[in-house]
Enzyme design. Structure first.
Site, PDB file in Angstrom:
ATOM      1  N   HIS A   1       0.827  -1.220   0.000  1.00  0.00           N
ATOM      2  CA  HIS A   1       0.000   0.000   0.000  1.00  0.00           C
ATOM      3  C   HIS A   1       0.863   1.274   0.000  1.00  0.00           C
ATOM      4  O   HIS A   1       0.442   2.307   0.494  1.00  0.00           O
ATOM      5  CB  HIS A   1      -0.954   0.046   1.204  1.00  0.00           C
TER       6      HIS A   1
ATOM      7  N   SER B   1      14.885  22.076 -16.048  1.00  0.00           N
ATOM      8  CA  SER B   1      13.676  22.856 -16.240  1.00  0.00           C
ATOM      9  C   SER B   1      14.047  24.160 -16.929  1.00  0.00           C
ATOM     10  O   SER B   1      15.119  24.720 -16.699  1.00  0.00           O
ATOM     11  CB  SER B   1      13.038  23.136 -14.879  1.00  0.00           C
TER      12      SER B   1
ATOM     13  N   LYS C   1      16.324  22.460 -10.854  1.00  0.00           N
ATOM     14  CA  LYS C   1      15.650  21.174 -11.058  1.00  0.00           C
ATOM     15  C   LYS C   1      16.431  20.159 -11.852  1.00  0.00           C
ATOM     16  O   LYS C   1      17.150  20.472 -12.781  1.00  0.00           O
ATOM     17  CB  LYS C   1      14.294  21.406 -11.726  1.00  0.00           C
TER      18      LYS C   1
ATOM     19  N   GLU D   1       9.717   8.855 -16.490  1.00  0.00           N
ATOM     20  CA  GLU D   1       8.363   9.371 -16.745  1.00  0.00           C
ATOM     21  C   GLU D   1       7.890   9.003 -18.145  1.00  0.00           C
ATOM     22  O   GLU D   1       6.750   8.598 -18.355  1.00  0.00           O
ATOM     23  CB  GLU D   1       8.335  10.894 -16.572  1.00  0.00           C
TER      24      GLU D   1
END
Ligand code: ARG
Length: 459
Positions: free
Chosen positions: A156, A277, A283, A290
């Site tokens: 979980h 970024s 970043k 992804e």
């Protein structure tokens, strides 16, 4: 431009029809398979006395030239030729004349496309298997130094029990091994030749299907021609197998995204496989995992697309089937680059055992061990042990510590049957190494798993 099949037509086809009907923009990818299929067919026709050896010679030489023209990008692909089969045959006939017109004896584009596409898919099955094996090798190499590296095992997405990092990696090795087995079994099931089925019903010419099957590397010939020219199970299977494989990759990608966040910091992706970024200078984004996760969506789409194309088709060939190729090309390309980049990203990332360990010290990961201790050392029934442990966890919470750091005195107050040796059982290291059942996380069991996958790759 005159169509090869224009005999019964009185007017030219509209250019819109040409555009709509054509597959030549994408099926040209199958040119090597198509030429090899034609040469095998011509050799068989010659062996059967349907072509003479001079004609066969011309076809072979002409096809070698066509192949060379395509490979060197000098071939003129015209939409009016409709598909690669007709474009290649037409060019052959331009080069060699009359003999070229005999090539299509005892053959139809229906068995021709079936043989080309099937061979393409079988070849891709084999390539994907090799890539998956290379990926498992990377996982093994990554795992070896980390059979003692603790991290929280989760259910979980909540801290559950401590495991080691190698054990986590071997879970993925198990998934990718199953993926390999699926590609292998699909390869075996679909390894038969459609050539000679002609349009749908076979041919009156005295052909030898086994000869072409053998020449093209197939295991056998297909059983029923009506089925064969409309069968696209091999394409559906590679789409499904890629989908399942990408689903596994996507799950791993999801973990890499989480793990490279500041909340986890379990790994750091190499700069070579990260992006920045355009506005936030600090970043470092995990675009690779992804995209792996995102591209899984498109391969699922390709599977559903072809299943839907096939579902209402009457026997045998229907033009709908021409829609089979682009999705397969796309899924295969996506799968191949995904496997390659995942392998690179994994083998270049930095593992951060200190943060994995830190994470093990929150969430009372050794609670099950305390309960097991109460059963094994104090003769307490598991249900009661569960309850006592719950009280210990609540106490740890109020003290603001992790259960693994609780002192003996406090534990003894909770239940006086607890003895001092309990402390050995509460450590995270002990907890991981206590899980010695087959397939468990204990370092020795994890090592067995690594050896198992190493041996698997050797076979
Ligand atoms: N371009 C067609 C395809 O990809 C080849 C087979 C065409 N056969 C036919 N009878 N029109 O499916």
């Amino acid at each position: 431009m005159q169509k090869m099949w224009s005999g019964r037509f009185s007017t030219q086809t509209s250019s819109l029809l040409d555009q709509f009907n054509a597959s030549i923009m994408f099926d040209r990818k199958l040119y090597a398979e198509d030429i090899e299929g034609s040469v095998a067919h011509a050799r068989m026709l010659c062996a059967q006395g349907i072509l003479n050896s001079d004609e066969l010679n011309q076809i072979e030489t002409g096809m070698a030239q066509v192949r060379e023209e395509i490979a060197s990008d000098r071939f003129e692909w015209r939409i009016g030729d409709e598909d690669l089969h007709m474009a290649i045959e037409k060019r052959l006939t331009e080069i060699i004349g009359e003999a070229g017109k005999k090539l299509h004896t005892a053959r139809s584009r229906n068995d021709q496309v079936a043989v080309d596409f099937r061979r393409f898919v079988l070849r891709k099955n084999s390539e994907l298997i090799l890539q998956l094996k290379a990926l498992i090798q990377v996982l093994i190499d990554l795992a070896k130094p980390h059979t003692h590296t603790l991290l929280p095992g989760m259910t979980h997405l909540q801290h559950a029990q401590p495991i080691n990092f190698a054990f986590h990696l071997m879970a993925y090795a198990a998934m990718f091994k199953r993926d390999i087995e699926r590609f292998e079994s699909s390869h075996k099931r679909n390894n038969f030749s459609p050539l000679g089925c002609a349009a749908l019903a076979g041919t009156p010419h005295n052909i030898d299907r086994s000869m072409t099957a053998q020449e093209l590397g197939f295991e056998s010939v297909s059983i029923n021609c009506l089925d064969t020219v409309s069968d696209r199970d091999f394409a559906l299977e590679i789409l499904f197998n890629i989908s399942t494989m990408m689903m596994h990759i996507s799950r791993m990608a999801e973990e890499l995204v989480l793990w490279s966040s500041y909340e986890f910091r379990f790994v750091e992706l190499s700069d070579a496989y990260s992006t920045g970024s355009s506005i936030m200078p600090q970043k470092k984004n995990p675009d690779v995992p992804e995209l792996l996760r995102g591209k899984t969506g498109r391969v699922f789409g390709n599977l559903i697309g072809l299943l839907t194309v096939m579902k209402g088709l009457p026997l045998a060939y229907n033009k709908d089937t021409q829609e089979d190729k682009e999705g397969v090309f796309d899924s295969v390309e996506t799968a191949q680059i995904s496997l390659e980049i995942l392998k690179e990203a994994l083998s270049t990332m930095t593992i951060k055992p200190q943060y994995m360990y830190q994470a093990c010290k929150v969430g009372h990961l050794s609670a099950t061990d305390l309960a097991d201790y109460l059963v094994q050392h104090c003769g307490i029934p598991f249900r009661e042990a569960h309850h006592i442990t719950g009280r210990a966890v609540a106490k740890a919470e109020t003290m603001g510590i992790d259960l693994s750091d609780m002192d003996f005195e406090t534990l003894h107050v909770i239940d006086e049957r607890i003895r001092k040796n309990v402390l050995d059982y509460l450590s995270i290291e002990h907890s991981m190494n206590a899980r010695t059942s087959e397939g468990g996380t204990a370092t020795l069991r994890t090592m067995e798993q690594i050896i198992y996958f190493e041996n698997y790759l050797k076979d």
